[in-house]
Design an enzyme around this catalytic site. Structure first.
Site, PDB file in Angstrom:
ATOM      1  N   ASN A   7       0.868  -1.185   0.000  1.00 26.52           N
ATOM      2  CA  ASN A   7       0.000   0.000   0.000  1.00 26.52           C
ATOM      3  C   ASN A   7       0.904   1.234   0.000  1.00 26.52           C
ATOM      4  OD1 ASN A   7      -1.836   2.039   0.428  1.00 26.52           O
ATOM      5  ND2 ASN A   7      -2.547   1.305   2.417  1.00 26.52           N
ATOM      6  N   LYS A  14       3.267   0.879   3.176  1.00 35.11           N
ATOM      7  CA  LYS A  14       2.886  -0.137   4.149  1.00 35.11           C
ATOM      8  C   LYS A  14       2.935  -1.501   3.474  1.00 35.11           C
ATOM      9  CE  LYS A  14      -0.266   2.926   6.690  1.00 35.11           C
ATOM     10  NZ  LYS A  14      -1.668   3.165   7.093  1.00 35.11           N
ATOM     11  N   ASP A 148     -10.087   0.510  -4.052  1.00 34.60           N
ATOM     12  CA  ASP A 148     -11.006   1.006  -3.017  1.00 34.60           C
ATOM     13  C   ASP A 148     -12.394   1.270  -3.580  1.00 34.60           C
ATOM     14  OD1 ASP A 148      -8.957   0.964  -1.214  1.00 34.60           O
ATOM     15  OD2 ASP A 148      -9.191   3.032  -0.566  1.00 34.60           O
ATOM     16  N   ASN A 211     -11.067   7.803  11.236  1.00 37.61           N
ATOM     17  CA  ASN A 211     -10.785   9.204  10.931  1.00 37.61           C
ATOM     18  C   ASN A 211     -11.401   9.585   9.590  1.00 37.61           C
ATOM     19  OD1 ASN A 211      -8.707  11.583  10.025  1.00 37.61           O
ATOM     20  ND2 ASN A 211      -9.006  11.472  12.240  1.00 37.61           N
ATOM     21  N   ASP A 283      -9.190  13.218  16.828  1.00 40.53           N
ATOM     22  CA  ASP A 283      -9.220  11.895  17.456  1.00 40.53           C
ATOM     23  C   ASP A 283     -10.474  11.786  18.321  1.00 40.53           C
ATOM     24  OD1 ASP A 283      -8.783   9.676  19.304  1.00 40.53           O
ATOM     25  OD2 ASP A 283      -6.692   9.716  18.646  1.00 40.53           O
ATOM     26  N   PHE A 284     -11.318  10.820  17.988  1.00 40.61           N
ATOM     27  CA  PHE A 284     -12.592  10.690  18.692  1.00 40.61           C
ATOM     28  C   PHE A 284     -12.411  10.371  20.173  1.00 40.61           C
ATOM     29  CE2 PHE A 284     -14.002  10.562  14.375  1.00 40.61           C
ATOM     30  CZ  PHE A 284     -15.312  11.029  14.400  1.00 40.61           C
ATOM     31  N   ASN A 335     -14.167   0.371  18.384  1.00 41.03           N
ATOM     32  CA  ASN A 335     -13.661   0.646  19.734  1.00 41.03           C
ATOM     33  C   ASN A 335     -14.434   1.675  20.544  1.00 41.03           C
ATOM     34  OD1 ASN A 335     -11.075  -1.011  19.779  1.00 41.03           O
ATOM     35  ND2 ASN A 335     -10.814   0.149  17.878  1.00 41.03           N
ATOM     36  N   GLU A 384      -8.570  -5.231   5.681  1.00 39.36           N
ATOM     37  CA  GLU A 384      -8.471  -4.925   4.251  1.00 39.36           C
ATOM     38  C   GLU A 384      -7.339  -5.698   3.584  1.00 39.36           C
ATOM     39  OE1 GLU A 384      -9.482  -0.490   3.486  1.00 39.36           O
ATOM     40  OE2 GLU A 384      -8.868  -0.618   5.586  1.00 39.36           O
TER      41      GLU A 384
END
Length: 398
Positions: A7, A14, A148, A211, A283-284, A335, A384
């Site tokens: 990726n 990655k 994607d 995000n 960031d939640f 989460n 994925e």
């Protein structure tokens, strides 16, 4: 059989090596700051032990060469020879209108991906560079592109055509494409398998909440609608992205507020969403913490996020003529029990009853609806890379 997943980003790469005999990760890593100062490789084995290599890495070809050498390194590697890698699966962001499924890469495919770069200027060029580098270093390995956008290739015209001058679609391919397709496909198939059902018999809503965030409606195994659009900016509010807004805001910002088009794009993509509303963070976890301390803007950001998710879920239920299961995945979806509870509250009239005890789960596959709930709800961790590996194996036919 071992499949290498690649990726490529503009300055990062990655990778993950997967053993398809048991569908387990062997090793994964990232090469950061390619072509920049302080570039490095960070690799983690199955025990989560880290190996870090800090050195100048001038381009993606050199990055992939370092990855391959690290994989066969006697001390930190996991294979004896590159020959153990059967094929390479590449994550490619945009497949345009032509590719509604994964494809074995050849020159014709690469040429079309280059044409698609105008639709994904931040991503496709980097994806192509990674493909070229792998072809150069592993000329005898088959390469597969997994898009994607591909899973959303089944959207009907009424879902993907925008209500603008039709010539803009015909001449410039401006339409809804959708993104996160590999994740939506993986979790929809995984939940069907978990429920012991044939996916062709199910109506599924998948909520990929991280995000970046998108929601998809999947009927009979095919995606019939999704929230992201021409770009990943569309849909529900996200970490830093606005999601859908009135388009007239854009000329207003230019004409009345003195923004340039570049500044508008920067604002909508990087300074909006829950960051823009809360003023706290993208960031939640930080926003939930601030909201718990009675930060009104943080609470407002969460309220808007949950409200917009519920609105999309409701729309998809109507357009599918019902729903059998709602799935939550990605960082927030997997989460945040609070987000899931807010998104599913007061849905008993539809036949969905949340089990608050089960909903405490974080990061694990679990049903979170009550046993007698007519509509089911699940947390399904996305994978994925495994989906890319499966598509690669299917195409190479080995």
């Amino acid at each position: 059989m071992k499949i290498l997943i690649i990726n490529c980003g503009s300055s990062s790469l990655k990778y993950k090596l997967i053993d398809m005999a048991n569908e387990k990760d062997i090793i994964e890593g990232i090469v950061e700051r390619i072509g920049l100062d302080q570039s490095r490789l960070v690799q983690k084995n199955e025990l989560r032990e880290k190996y870090i290599l800090e050195k100048e890495i001038k381009d993606h070809k050199e990055a992939i060469d370092i990855v391959l050498n690290t994989l066969v390194d006697p001390k930190v590697g996991v294979i004896e020879s590159i020959d153990e890698i059967t094929a390479v699966g590449h994550r490619v962001v945009h497949g345009g209108e032509r590719y509604s499924s994964s494809i074995i890469i050849n020159e014709e495919v690469i040429k079309y991906l280059e044409e698609c770069s105008k639709l994904a200027p931040l991503h496709n060029p980097a994806n192509i560079i990674g493909i070229r580098a792998c072809q150069s270093l592993m000329p005898n390995k088959e390469m597969v592109a997994v898009f994607d956008t591909a899973f959303h290739g089944t959207l009907p015209e009424k879902a993907y055509i925008y209500a603008i001058d039709y010539a803009l679609y015909k001449d410039h391919k401006i339409r809804k494409y959708g993104f996160h397709g590999t994740s939506h496909k993986y979790v929809s198939h995984k939940v069907a398998e978990t429920m012991g059902k044939d996916i062709k018999d199910l109506k599924i809503i998948t909520c990929h909440l991280g995000n970046g965030a998108s929601i998809s409606a999947i009927k009979g195994g095919e995606c019939i609608d999704t929230t992201m659009g021409f770009t990943p900016l569309a849909g529900i509010p996200m970490g830093t992205r606005s999601g859908n807004i009135d388009p007239s805001i854009i000329p207003f910002l230019v004409e009345e507020c003195g923004y340039t088009i570049e500044e508008v794009s920067e604002s909508l993509n990087k300074k909006s969403g829950v960051l823009g509303i809360s003023g706290v963070s993208s960031d939640f976890r930080d926003i939930e913490d601030a909201a718990s301390k009675v930060d009104k803007r943080a609470q407002l950001a969460l309220d808007i996020f949950h409200y917009r998710i519920r609105a999309e879920i409701g729309s998809f239920i109507v357009n599918m003529g019902g729903v059998d299961v709602i799935v939550f995945t990605a960082g927030v979806g997997e989460n945040s029990p609070e987000t899931r509870e807010e998104c599913l509250k007061d849905l008993e009239f539809l036949g969905l009853t949340l089990d608050k005890e089960k909903n405490k789960v974080r990061g694990k596959l679990a049903e979170i609806s009550q046993a007698d709930s007519k509509i089911k709800a699940y947390v399904v961790p996305t994978n994925e890379e495994l989906m890319i590996a499966k598509e690669t194996v299917e195409l190479i036919g080995k």
